[in-house]
Motif scaffolding. Structure first.
Motif, PDB file in Angstrom:
ATOM      1  N   TYR A 142       0.826  -1.208   0.000  1.00 25.82           N
ATOM      2  CA  TYR A 142       0.000   0.000   0.000  1.00 25.82           C
ATOM      3  C   TYR A 142       0.863   1.262   0.000  1.00 25.82           C
ATOM      4  CZ  TYR A 142      -3.633  -3.321   1.433  1.00 25.82           C
ATOM      5  OH  TYR A 142      -4.489  -4.388   1.499  1.00 25.82           O
ATOM      6  N   ILE A 143       2.035   1.189   0.611  1.00 28.14           N
ATOM      7  CA  ILE A 143       2.891   2.378   0.711  1.00 28.14           C
ATOM      8  C   ILE A 143       4.104   2.269  -0.222  1.00 28.14           C
ATOM      9  CG2 ILE A 143       2.158   2.915   3.071  1.00 28.14           C
ATOM     10  CD1 ILE A 143       4.757   1.606   4.060  1.00 28.14           C
ATOM     11  N   TRP A 144       4.046   1.367  -1.179  1.00 26.75           N
ATOM     12  CA  TRP A 144       5.173   1.171  -2.109  1.00 26.75           C
ATOM     13  C   TRP A 144       5.496   2.484  -2.828  1.00 26.75           C
ATOM     14  CZ3 TRP A 144       8.886  -2.128  -2.549  1.00 26.75           C
ATOM     15  CH2 TRP A 144       9.608  -2.245  -3.738  1.00 26.75           C
ATOM     16  N   ALA A 145       6.738   2.873  -2.829  1.00 27.95           N
ATOM     17  CA  ALA A 145       7.271   4.073  -3.483  1.00 27.95           C
ATOM     18  C   ALA A 145       6.925   5.359  -2.729  1.00 27.95           C
ATOM     19  CB  ALA A 145       6.820   4.180  -4.941  1.00 27.95           C
ATOM     20  N   ASP A 146       6.249   5.263  -1.596  1.00 33.03           N
ATOM     21  CA  ASP A 146       5.948   6.436  -0.767  1.00 33.03           C
ATOM     22  C   ASP A 146       7.066   6.556   0.272  1.00 33.03           C
ATOM     23  OD1 ASP A 146       5.015   8.288   1.072  1.00 33.03           O
ATOM     24  OD2 ASP A 146       2.957   7.562   1.017  1.00 33.03           O
ATOM     25  N   VAL A 147       8.079   7.360  -0.041  1.00 35.78           N
ATOM     26  CA  VAL A 147       9.281   7.399   0.793  1.00 35.78           C
ATOM     27  C   VAL A 147       8.984   7.827   2.226  1.00 35.78           C
ATOM     28  CG1 VAL A 147      11.553   8.477   1.094  1.00 35.78           C
ATOM     29  CG2 VAL A 147      10.832   7.686  -1.161  1.00 35.78           C
ATOM     30  N   PRO A 148       8.194   8.892   2.471  1.00 35.92           N
ATOM     31  CA  PRO A 148       7.913   9.255   3.873  1.00 35.92           C
ATOM     32  C   PRO A 148       7.208   8.148   4.646  1.00 35.92           C
ATOM     33  CG  PRO A 148       7.396  11.081   2.417  1.00 35.92           C
ATOM     34  CD  PRO A 148       7.657   9.902   1.527  1.00 35.92           C
ATOM     35  N   ALA A 149       6.219   7.484   3.997  1.00 38.87           N
ATOM     36  CA  ALA A 149       5.508   6.411   4.695  1.00 38.87           C
ATOM     37  C   ALA A 149       6.424   5.218   4.949  1.00 38.87           C
ATOM     38  CB  ALA A 149       4.291   5.984   3.875  1.00 38.87           C
ATOM     39  N   LEU A 150       7.231   4.848   3.954  1.00 46.49           N
ATOM     40  CA  LEU A 150       8.181   3.745   4.129  1.00 46.49           C
ATOM     41  C   LEU A 150       9.179   4.070   5.249  1.00 46.49           C
ATOM     42  CD1 LEU A 150       8.905   2.847   0.391  1.00 46.49           C
ATOM     43  CD2 LEU A 150       7.862   1.316   2.077  1.00 46.49           C
ATOM     44  N   THR A 151       9.648   5.309   5.259  1.00 45.65           N
ATOM     45  CA  THR A 151      10.611   5.705   6.286  1.00 45.65           C
ATOM     46  C   THR A 151      10.020   5.561   7.680  1.00 45.65           C
ATOM     47  OG1 THR A 151      11.650   7.270   4.747  1.00 45.65           O
ATOM     48  CG2 THR A 151      12.081   7.584   7.104  1.00 45.65           C
ATOM     49  N   GLU A 152       8.792   6.003   7.864  1.00 42.51           N
ATOM     50  CA  GLU A 152       8.144   5.886   9.164  1.00 42.51           C
ATOM     51  C   GLU A 152       7.914   4.433   9.541  1.00 42.51           C
ATOM     52  OE1 GLU A 152       6.206   6.549  12.794  1.00 42.51           O
ATOM     53  OE2 GLU A 152       7.650   7.713  11.608  1.00 42.51           O
ATOM     54  N   CYS A 153       7.526   3.603   8.556  1.00 41.63           N
ATOM     55  CA  CYS A 153       7.327   2.172   8.810  1.00 41.63           C
ATOM     56  C   CYS A 153       8.623   1.523   9.281  1.00 41.63           C
ATOM     57  CB  CYS A 153       6.806   1.504   7.534  1.00 41.63           C
ATOM     58  SG  CYS A 153       6.697  -0.295   7.636  1.00 41.63           S
ATOM     59  N   PHE A 154       9.717   1.779   8.542  1.00 40.35           N
ATOM     60  CA  PHE A 154      10.994   1.159   8.881  1.00 40.35           C
ATOM     61  C   PHE A 154      11.516   1.684  10.221  1.00 40.35           C
ATOM     62  CE2 PHE A 154      11.805   0.918   4.029  1.00 40.35           C
ATOM     63  CZ  PHE A 154      10.916  -0.128   3.924  1.00 40.35           C
ATOM     64  N   ALA A 155      11.361   2.985  10.472  1.00 37.72           N
ATOM     65  CA  ALA A 155      11.846   3.562  11.726  1.00 37.72           C
ATOM     66  C   ALA A 155      11.080   3.015  12.921  1.00 37.72           C
ATOM     67  CB  ALA A 155      11.747   5.085  11.673  1.00 37.72           C
ATOM     68  N   ALA A 156       9.776   2.766  12.739  1.00 39.98           N
ATOM     69  CA  ALA A 156       8.984   2.197  13.833  1.00 39.98           C
ATOM     70  C   ALA A 156       9.497   0.817  14.219  1.00 39.98           C
ATOM     71  CB  ALA A 156       7.519   2.122  13.422  1.00 39.98           C
ATOM     72  N   MET A 157       9.858  -0.011  13.236  1.00 41.33           N
ATOM     73  CA  MET A 157      10.425  -1.326  13.545  1.00 41.33           C
ATOM     74  C   MET A 157      11.784  -1.185  14.207  1.00 41.33           C
ATOM     75  SD  MET A 157      10.222  -4.613  13.618  1.00 41.33           S
ATOM     76  CE  MET A 157       8.973  -5.236  12.467  1.00 41.33           C
ATOM     77  N   MET A 158      12.589  -0.227  13.727  1.00 38.33           N
ATOM     78  CA  MET A 158      13.922  -0.042  14.298  1.00 38.33           C
ATOM     79  C   MET A 158      13.874   0.425  15.741  1.00 38.33           C
ATOM     80  SD  MET A 158      15.925   1.758  11.108  1.00 38.33           S
ATOM     81  CE  MET A 158      16.180   0.903   9.537  1.00 38.33           C
ATOM     82  N   ALA A 159      12.758   1.032  16.141  1.00 38.11           N
ATOM     83  CA  ALA A 159      12.631   1.517  17.518  1.00 38.11           C
ATOM     84  C   ALA A 159      12.323   0.407  18.505  1.00 38.11           C
ATOM     85  CB  ALA A 159      11.542   2.590  17.586  1.00 38.11           C
ATOM     86  N   VAL A 160      11.906  -0.751  18.007  1.00 41.18           N
ATOM     87  CA  VAL A 160      11.678  -1.905  18.876  1.00 41.18           C
ATOM     88  C   VAL A 160      13.035  -2.363  19.425  1.00 41.18           C
ATOM     89  CG1 VAL A 160      10.856  -4.307  18.908  1.00 41.18           C
ATOM     90  CG2 VAL A 160       9.635  -2.573  17.560  1.00 41.18           C
ATOM     91  N   PRO A 161      13.122  -2.862  20.671  1.00 40.78           N
ATOM     92  CA  PRO A 161      14.414  -3.355  21.183  1.00 40.78           C
ATOM     93  C   PRO A 161      14.911  -4.565  20.382  1.00 40.78           C
ATOM     94  CG  PRO A 161      12.877  -2.965  22.984  1.00 40.78           C
ATOM     95  CD  PRO A 161      12.080  -2.866  21.718  1.00 40.78           C
ATOM     96  N   ILE A 162      15.745  -4.299  19.397  1.00 39.46           N
ATOM     97  CA  ILE A 162      16.290  -5.338  18.532  1.00 39.46           C
ATOM     98  C   ILE A 162      17.784  -5.115  18.378  1.00 39.46           C
ATOM     99  CG2 ILE A 162      14.167  -5.830  17.222  1.00 39.46           C
ATOM    100  CD1 ILE A 162      15.185  -3.883  15.074  1.00 39.46           C
ATOM    101  N   ASP A 163      18.469  -6.126  17.867  1.00 33.81           N
ATOM    102  CA  ASP A 163      19.903  -6.030  17.606  1.00 33.81           C
ATOM    103  C   ASP A 163      20.206  -5.782  16.136  1.00 33.81           C
ATOM    104  OD1 ASP A 163      20.751  -6.793  20.367  1.00 33.81           O
ATOM    105  OD2 ASP A 163      19.679  -8.637  19.830  1.00 33.81           O
ATOM    106  N   LEU A 164      19.234  -6.058  15.267  1.00 34.57           N
ATOM    107  CA  LEU A 164      19.431  -5.844  13.838  1.00 34.57           C
ATOM    108  C   LEU A 164      18.079  -5.626  13.175  1.00 34.57           C
ATOM    109  CD1 LEU A 164      21.496  -5.982  11.379  1.00 34.57           C
ATOM    110  CD2 LEU A 164      20.683  -8.337  11.095  1.00 34.57           C
ATOM    111  N   ALA A 165      17.985  -4.561  12.385  1.00 37.45           N
ATOM    112  CA  ALA A 165      16.810  -4.342  11.538  1.00 37.45           C
ATOM    113  C   ALA A 165      17.116  -4.921  10.164  1.00 37.45           C
ATOM    114  CB  ALA A 165      16.498  -2.856  11.430  1.00 37.45           C
TER     115      ALA A 165
END
Length: 707
Positions: A362-385
């Motif tokens: 749904y957000i394919w090629a939408d850079v701001p939406a993709l950025t927010e999606c990826f950043a939200a996952m990166m904010a989870v306590p993880i060792d590697l995104a």
């Protein structure tokens, strides 16, 4: 202008070989190719050629001998016959040359006279560094050095770049690895050949002194000096330079060890596993895994854990990654409330939220939406995104949509710093431009889902292992046997010897009367003294597997059963009667084997009569520690029995570890004569760890040994 020879000698011979300012070549076609490759890679120093008849090679004027060289070269490439190599190495050493690559074969790899010739070669080299013989050479992509008689596929690294070093004993594998298209910056490629002088440990020590080396990959057929290798590996770990090893084949044990169960478990490959585990070296199984693991380590070093935040726009990819990761022990932590809120806001109600996350298109090629999606996952306590992203083949035109996803991932990482990687499902689906862009952004461009999962597991394992590996005592060269003749101890003697070092053994008596009736009478008296239930066994130094030979009678509960058991063992002149250990929650095998290269090794595993069938074991090299023994026990599948399986009583883990340490102490004290030791089973009860059976084989010069 001549180069200052005194300045050359301020560096070690190996440093001069690896980073030469002057190079001499000797030979025909191969020597010409070395000159071509040095020019192509941008070697900035002087090149000299040695040939008894030619006027020039590749435009370089030839001198007739080493004596006619302007000065002692830092590095030489010798592509001349074996006997001529021997002579020229001696001449170079006499002039104070730094080192030489010996290309010729016909040395120790052929056996026989070749072994003696290689020994003479090492003696001729003296203090000079020697790579080979039977060796393709080295390429230093950092400093523009190609002591290499063939084409290669690598690229010169620019100033300020770092890269990995790869050491292999195979020239052809080295050649193939230079042509990798895995976007892995290679700083140095070396083929060791016979490693007559410069071996893995010498080269590792030299490489880790260079801050431009980010990680080291090893392709190992065999090691010759385990103690020196362990020192070098621990030094690399201390400097933060991780090592990855691809070990092929299996070493032979130095002696015939067929008498014990332990020798069936602790073969050559198990010893290499024990070595790598001890030293914090991640072991991989193929070249693809080697390259991908090195790449992930190059981009940021080891990982602090196995927690992965995974993203894909495909449910199929997400499921495949989840299956591969789960099988490899990776963790996909659930999304916390904050991440769920952020993802719901950007993805909408139609996208199920989880980790791995299929974020749909749904957000394919939408850079701001993709950025927010990826950043939200990166904010989870993880060792590697980790983002799964396959790029389509294209020529000249950038693929629309895919670059937007890549750019959004790069921006998200800038907003939410942490370790990150993009992985393509198949190795060939990562184009060159995108791979380089990711490396420049500090994001690992991983290629192949399976290989990526292996790389993540390995990088996390190194991170978790580092502190313990650095604290391990140094491995010493194996203690030589003191000679003498073989003296196997029978079970009673073995138990008595081990009990002196703190191992608990059952209460028992040795029965050795000459007549059968007298032995039976002794057994009945001993039974009353020891108390029932009992075990009656035949004992002899050559009686290793009593159960298979019908030489043991168990669970004797009264005098009648003792008499019947004694009659069943009538053919054996010496018996051991013991209190039977009951209430066991598990049975372990604890064994010591001896290897000519590795020294003493301790094997722990599921014990009893089915020990080989169960094949549940871990091998450690000695000396070891109580912490390492406990860690090994926890790695066994049968540890569940020690840990209260299905509500059964837990074993006293400290007591189990103490029993194993007692066996280790005995082994260390008898390193000059112990060939093998086997305690099987060590019966674990809720309160104790008791050695029910024991086998020891030693050598001795004393006719009275072992009593």
């Amino acid at each position: 202008m001549p180069i200052d020879a005194a300045a050359h000698r301020e560096r070690t011979p190996l440093q001069r070989l690896l980073r030469p300012r002057t190079i001499a070549v000797a030979g025909g076609l191969e020597a010409a190719e070395v000159i071509r490759q040095c020019r192509q890679i941008g070697f900035a120093g002087e090149i000299w050629a040695i040939h008894p008849h030619r006027e020039s090679i590749q435009g370089v004027r030839c001198v007739r001998s080493v004596a006619e060289l302007p000065q002692a070269p830092d590095a030489s490439f010798l592509a001349i016959p074996p006997q001529a190599t021997l002579v020229m190495v001696a001449e170079l050493a006499a002039r104070g040359a730094g080192g030489a690559v010996c290309y010729a074969s016909g040395f120790a790899e052929i056996g026989g006279e070749g072994v003696a010739l290689q020994r003479q070669l090492v003696e001729a080299a003296g203090a000079m560094a020697l790579l080979g013989p039977n060796c393709y050479g080295l390429i230093n992509y950092l400093d523009g050095v190609a002591l290499w008689p063939d084409r290669h596929g690598g690229e010169r690294l620019t100033s300020g770049q770092r890269g990995v070093a790869i050491l292999t004993q195979s020239g052809n594998i080295a050649l193939n690895l230079t042509m990798q298209r895995r976007h892995l910056p290679v700083a140095c490629m070396m083929a060791l050949g016979n490693a007559a002088s410069a071996d893995f440990h010498h080269l590792i020590q030299a490489l880790i002194a260079d801050d431009r080396i980010s990680a080291i990959g090893l392709h190992i057929e065999g090691l010759t000096d385990i103690a020196a290798f362990s020192v070098a590996a621990q030094a690399a770990l201390a400097r933060g330079v991780p090592i990855v090893a691809l070990k092929t084949g299996a070493s032979r044990l130095g002696a015939q060890l067929a008498a014990s169960h332990t020798s069936a478990l602790a073969g050559g490959d198990a010893l290499y596993n024990a070595l790598f585990d001890r030293l914090g070296i991640a072991r991989v199984s193929d070249l693809g895994e080697l390259l991908e693991t090195l790449k992930l380590l190059h981009v940021g070093g080891s990982l602090t854990g196995r927690r992965v935040g995974a993203l894909s726009c495909s449910g199929g990819e997400a499921s495949l990654l989840a299956d591969l990761g789960d099988a490899a022990g990776l963790e996909f932590p659930p999304l916390d409330a904050s991440a769920q809120t952020r993802l719901h806001d950007v993805l909408g109600a139609k996208v199920p939220l989880g980790n791995p996350l299929d974020y749909h298109t749904y957000i394919w090629a939408d850079v701001p939406a993709l950025t927010e999606c990826f950043a939200a996952m990166m904010a989870v306590p993880i060792d590697l995104a980790l983002l799964v992203l396959d790029f389509p083949f294209h020529e000249g035109e950038r693929p629309e949509g895919w670059d937007e996803a890549l750019s959004a991932f790069v921006v998200a990482r800038l907003r939410q710093p942490g370790r990150a990687a993009i992985v393509c499902t198949l190795p060939e689906l990562m184009p060159r431009d995108q791979g380089r862009q990711l490396l420049a952004a500090g994001i690992a461009p991983l290629q192949g889902l399976r290989e990526a999962v292996v790389a993540i597991r390995a990088a996390a394992w190194i991170g978790a292992r580092q502190a313990a590996a650095l604290s391990m005592p140094a491995l010493l060269p194996p203690t030589p046997l003191n000679g003498g003749t073989m003296h196997p101890l029978d079970e009673a003697q073995a138990k008595r010897a081990l009990a002196a070092y703190g191992l608990v053994v059952p209460l028992g008596r040795v029965l050795a009367a000459e007549s059968l009736e007298d032995r039976i009478a002794q057994a009945l008296v001993a039974a009353d003294e020891l108390g029932y239930p009992l075990v009656l066994k035949a004992v002899a130094s050559d009686l290793a597997h009593k159960t298979e030979q019908g030489a043991v009678q168990l669970n004797l509960r009264d005098a009648v059963q003792v008499r019947e058991a004694a009659l069943a063992l009538a053919a054996h002149p010496r018996w051991l009667i013991e209190r039977m250990v009951t209430g066991g929650v598990a049975e372990l095998i604890v064994g010591i084997t001896r290897d000519a290269q590795f020294g003493q090794a301790l094997t722990l595993g599921a014990g009893g009569v089915l020990v080989e069938l169960m094949a549940d074991s871990v091998t450690l090299l000695l000396p070891t520690s109580a912490a390492e023994i406990e860690r090994a026990l926890r790695r066994l599948r049968c540890f569940a029995l020690l840990d209260g399986f299905r509500g059964r009583p837990r074993a006293p883990l400290d007591t189990v570890v103490g029993a194993v340490m007692a066996i280790s102490r005995y082994a260390g004290a008898h390193a000059d004569r112990l060939i093998e030791l086997d305690v099987n089973p060590l019966v674990i009860t809720p309160t104790s760890a008791v050695a029910v059976d024991a086998l020891i084989r030693e050598v001795s010069n004393s006719p009275d040994h072992p009593d």
